[in-house]
Design a protein around this motif. Structure first.
Motif, mmCIF file in Angstrom:
data_model
loop_
_atom_site.group_PDB
_atom_site.id
_atom_site.type_symbol
_atom_site.label_atom_id
_atom_site.label_comp_id
_atom_site.label_asym_id
_atom_site.label_seq_id
_atom_site.Cartn_x
_atom_site.Cartn_y
_atom_site.Cartn_z
ATOM 1 N N LEU A 99 6.178 29.014 1.446
ATOM 2 C CA LEU A 99 5.860 30.287 0.811
ATOM 3 C C LEU A 99 6.009 31.430 1.814
ATOM 4 C CD1 LEU A 99 2.589 29.140 -0.995
ATOM 5 C CD2 LEU A 99 4.808 29.566 -2.104
ATOM 6 N N PRO A 100 6.261 32.655 1.333
ATOM 7 C CA PRO A 100 6.314 33.804 2.248
ATOM 8 C C PRO A 100 4.957 34.004 2.918
ATOM 9 C CG PRO A 100 7.140 34.373 0.054
ATOM 10 C CD PRO A 100 6.502 33.021 -0.064
ATOM 11 N N LYS A 101 4.949 34.693 4.024
ATOM 12 C CA LYS A 101 3.713 35.004 4.714
ATOM 13 C C LYS A 101 2.789 35.773 3.772
ATOM 14 C CE LYS A 101 1.954 37.333 8.866
ATOM 15 N NZ LYS A 101 2.317 38.131 10.076
ATOM 16 N N PRO A 102 1.504 35.411 3.693
ATOM 17 C CA PRO A 102 0.605 36.096 2.752
ATOM 18 C C PRO A 102 0.472 37.574 3.077
ATOM 19 C CG PRO A 102 -0.642 34.696 4.271
ATOM 20 C CD PRO A 102 0.805 34.367 4.470
ATOM 21 N N GLY A 103 0.360 38.407 2.026
ATOM 22 C CA GLY A 103 0.247 39.834 2.237
ATOM 23 C C GLY A 103 -1.076 40.233 2.856
ATOM 24 N N HIS A 104 -2.093 39.377 2.677
ATOM 25 C CA HIS A 104 -3.414 39.620 3.270
ATOM 26 C C HIS A 104 -3.802 38.354 4.020
ATOM 27 C CE1 HIS A 104 -7.682 40.422 3.705
ATOM 28 N NE2 HIS A 104 -7.547 41.626 3.170
ATOM 29 N N MET B 55 0.851 -1.193 0.000
ATOM 30 C CA MET B 55 0.000 0.000 0.000
ATOM 31 C C MET B 55 0.885 1.242 0.000
ATOM 32 S SD MET B 55 -2.889 1.178 2.796
ATOM 33 C CE MET B 55 -3.994 -0.148 2.293
ATOM 34 N N LYS B 56 0.446 2.255 -0.742
ATOM 35 C CA LYS B 56 1.231 3.473 -0.823
ATOM 36 C C LYS B 56 1.233 4.216 0.509
ATOM 37 C CE LYS B 56 0.633 4.346 -5.759
ATOM 38 N NZ LYS B 56 0.194 5.319 -6.763
ATOM 39 N N ASN B 57 2.397 4.817 0.848
ATOM 40 C CA ASN B 57 2.460 5.665 2.016
ATOM 41 C C ASN B 57 1.605 6.905 1.771
ATOM 42 O OD1 ASN B 57 4.312 3.946 3.265
ATOM 43 N ND2 ASN B 57 6.024 4.901 2.183
ATOM 44 N N SER B 58 0.960 7.405 2.805
ATOM 45 C CA SER B 58 0.102 8.577 2.638
ATOM 46 C C SER B 58 0.176 9.437 3.892
ATOM 47 C CB SER B 58 -1.341 8.162 2.370
ATOM 48 O OG SER B 58 -1.875 7.464 3.478
ATOM 49 N N ILE B 59 -0.144 10.718 3.708
ATOM 50 C CA ILE B 59 -0.202 11.651 4.823
ATOM 51 C C ILE B 59 -1.350 12.606 4.573
ATOM 52 C CG2 ILE B 59 1.390 13.335 3.815
ATOM 53 C CD1 ILE B 59 2.525 13.679 6.710
ATOM 54 N N ARG B 60 -1.945 13.104 5.647
ATOM 55 C CA ARG B 60 -3.126 13.959 5.556
ATOM 56 C C ARG B 60 -2.831 15.309 6.218
ATOM 57 N NH1 ARG B 60 -8.598 12.266 5.085
ATOM 58 N NH2 ARG B 60 -10.128 13.767 5.818
ATOM 59 N N TYR B 61 -3.162 16.386 5.518
ATOM 60 C CA TYR B 61 -2.988 17.733 6.038
ATOM 61 C C TYR B 61 -4.350 18.420 6.099
ATOM 62 C CZ TYR B 61 1.890 17.050 4.495
ATOM 63 O OH TYR B 61 3.150 16.576 4.289
ATOM 64 N N ARG B 62 -4.563 19.207 7.147
ATOM 65 C CA ARG B 62 -5.734 20.080 7.220
ATOM 66 C C ARG B 62 -5.263 21.486 7.561
ATOM 67 N NH1 ARG B 62 -11.734 18.637 8.470
ATOM 68 N NH2 ARG B 62 -12.630 20.642 7.875
ATOM 69 N N PHE B 63 -5.668 22.442 6.740
ATOM 70 C CA PHE B 63 -5.237 23.819 6.922
ATOM 71 C C PHE B 63 -6.425 24.674 7.318
ATOM 72 C CE2 PHE B 63 -2.478 21.896 3.691
ATOM 73 C CZ PHE B 63 -1.236 22.064 4.297
ATOM 74 N N LYS B 64 -6.375 25.220 8.523
ATOM 75 C CA LYS B 64 -7.454 26.079 9.008
ATOM 76 C C LYS B 64 -7.292 27.517 8.541
ATOM 77 C CE LYS B 64 -8.498 23.300 13.103
ATOM 78 N NZ LYS B 64 -8.662 23.288 14.588
ATOM 79 N N THR B 65 -6.062 27.928 8.303
ATOM 80 C CA THR B 65 -5.815 29.292 7.833
ATOM 81 C C THR B 65 -4.926 29.247 6.602
ATOM 82 O OG1 THR B 65 -3.799 29.643 9.135
ATOM 83 C CG2 THR B 65 -5.921 30.133 10.212
ATOM 84 N N ILE B 66 -4.973 30.319 5.837
ATOM 85 C CA ILE B 66 -4.130 30.429 4.645
ATOM 86 C C ILE B 66 -2.661 30.516 5.054
ATOM 87 C CG2 ILE B 66 -3.580 31.923 2.674
ATOM 88 C CD1 ILE B 66 -6.590 32.642 2.603
ATOM 89 N N SER B 67 -2.394 31.156 6.178
ATOM 90 C CA SER B 67 -1.012 31.275 6.657
ATOM 91 C C SER B 67 -0.410 29.905 6.959
ATOM 92 C CB SER B 67 -0.961 32.151 7.910
ATOM 93 O OG SER B 67 -1.325 33.477 7.608
ATOM 94 N N GLU B 68 -1.221 28.990 7.497
ATOM 95 C CA GLU B 68 -0.731 27.634 7.781
ATOM 96 C C GLU B 68 -0.282 26.946 6.501
ATOM 97 O OE1 GLU B 68 -3.411 26.429 11.724
ATOM 98 O OE2 GLU B 68 -3.885 25.573 9.761
ATOM 99 N N TYR B 69 -1.076 27.104 5.443
ATOM 100 C CA TYR B 69 -0.696 26.490 4.164
ATOM 101 C C TYR B 69 0.592 27.111 3.639
ATOM 102 C CZ TYR B 69 -0.599 25.286 -0.747
ATOM 103 O OH TYR B 69 -0.190 24.843 -1.984
ATOM 104 N N HIS B 70 0.684 28.430 3.683
ATOM 105 C CA HIS B 70 1.899 29.114 3.203
ATOM 106 C C HIS B 70 3.132 28.600 3.935
ATOM 107 C CE1 HIS B 70 1.001 32.757 0.581
ATOM 108 N NE2 HIS B 70 -0.164 32.122 0.672
ATOM 109 N N LYS B 71 3.021 28.432 5.232
ATOM 110 C CA LYS B 71 4.170 28.009 6.038
ATOM 111 C C LYS B 71 4.639 26.620 5.640
ATOM 112 C CE LYS B 71 5.721 27.533 10.843
ATOM 113 N NZ LYS B 71 5.324 27.676 12.267
#
Length: 305
Positions: A21-26, A1-17
């Protein structure tokens, strides 16, 4: 079975980090160049959930993306939409480098508070379409979308003032309206596949109408869409574009056709026919029939005698 991982992002900043990516301008909206994304590939299958909206124009030549139950490649540019809480999975080839291109808009529902788009965004059915129903954009359409993206990039990276929110929302609304126009083009140009769907729809409805409508009632849009293996929103959009009717209007027209057949070929009373077609009250049947034909059921029957 393929290895897998799950991400959940509550804020846009979490995804950027996590994506390097740089911290979002907004804090509530961001435009991401997918070539800049450096998501860690901890497994061959990476599942992501955003608690905010996303619109993405993607090309992912060395991976397949699973959205819901549909799997698709992204060798060509396609535009797809995700509402908060939806799940998508990227499966990467083990021996290749994952290098997506394109852009992605991320915006939180908080951005829409006290704006007209907060109410109307639910009217854009394509946020509920499956991956298989994504929008394949033409070259001139992509140029139009990229122009909007450049304006959004400018606004999200400028100093925030009292006009920023309205300008950003106006650009997002403009993009959504263009997407509606482009989807109408796709419904029309994909004649073979879409007319095949309409043929299957006709068979599903005809077979359903042979059953006991008095006890089952009319089928729901969700039931029909599941039978056709497409989303309810895509089915509704397809019908509106190709035949000018929504699902309820289409079902009512099929009911009236069946009622006409029974009124003209059987000795059943109007009440018996109404009951057989799933109407609990004769008045409801009579009202619908007259609306569609300008005749009462009795008058229609008399026209054959």
């Amino acid at each position: 079975m393929k290895n897998s991982i799950r991400y959940r992002f509550k804020t846009i900043s979490e995804y950027h980090k996590l994506a390097g990516l740089p911290k979002p301008g907004h804090p509530l909206v961001s435009v991401v160049n997918l070539e800049d994304v450096k998501m860690p590939v901890n497994g061959l299958s990476n599942t992501m959930i955003f608690d905010f909206y996303s619109i993405a124009l993607k090309r992912v030549p060395d991976a397949k993306i699973k959205y819901g139950q549909q799997m698709s490649d992204f060798d060509d540019g396609v535009l797809f939409f995700m509402a908060p809480g939806q799940v998508f999975t990227v499966e990467v080839h083990e021996d290749r480098i994952h290098r997506p291109t394109g852009w992605m808009i991320l915006f939180h529902s908080d951005l829409l508070w006290n704006t007209p788009l907060a109410k109307t965004i639910k009217d854009y059915d394509f946020f509920d379409y499956t991956l298989f129903e994504a929008l394949h954009v033409a070259e001139n359409e992509e140029i139009t979308l990229n122009t909007i993206i450049q304006q959004l990039i400018f606004e999200t990276n400028s100093n925030i003032d009292s006009f920023t929110q309205n300008v950003i929302i106006a650009q997002i609304a403009l993009l959504l309206n263009y997407a509606q126009r482009f989807y109408q083009r796709q419904f029309i140009t994909r004649k073979a596949s879409n007319h095949e769907i309409l043929d299957r729809l006709e068979n599903v409805i005809n077979n359903y109408l042979k059953e006991d409508l008095a006890s089952k009632g009319l089928p729901t849009v969700t039931y029909i869409a599941e039978k056709l293996n497409i989303s309810a929103g895509y089915l509704s959009g397809l019908l509106k574009t190709l035949i000018g009717l929504n699902m309820q209007q289409y079902l009512h027209q099929k009911l009236i056709d069946l009622a006409k057949e029974k009124l003209s070929t059987t000795d059943l009373s109007v009440s018996e026919i109404a009951y057989a077609l799933g109407f609990g009250h004769l008045q409801s049947f009579t009202k619908l029939f007259k609306t569609k034909t300008n005749l009462t059921p009795s008058a229609f029957r008399q026209s054959f005698n």
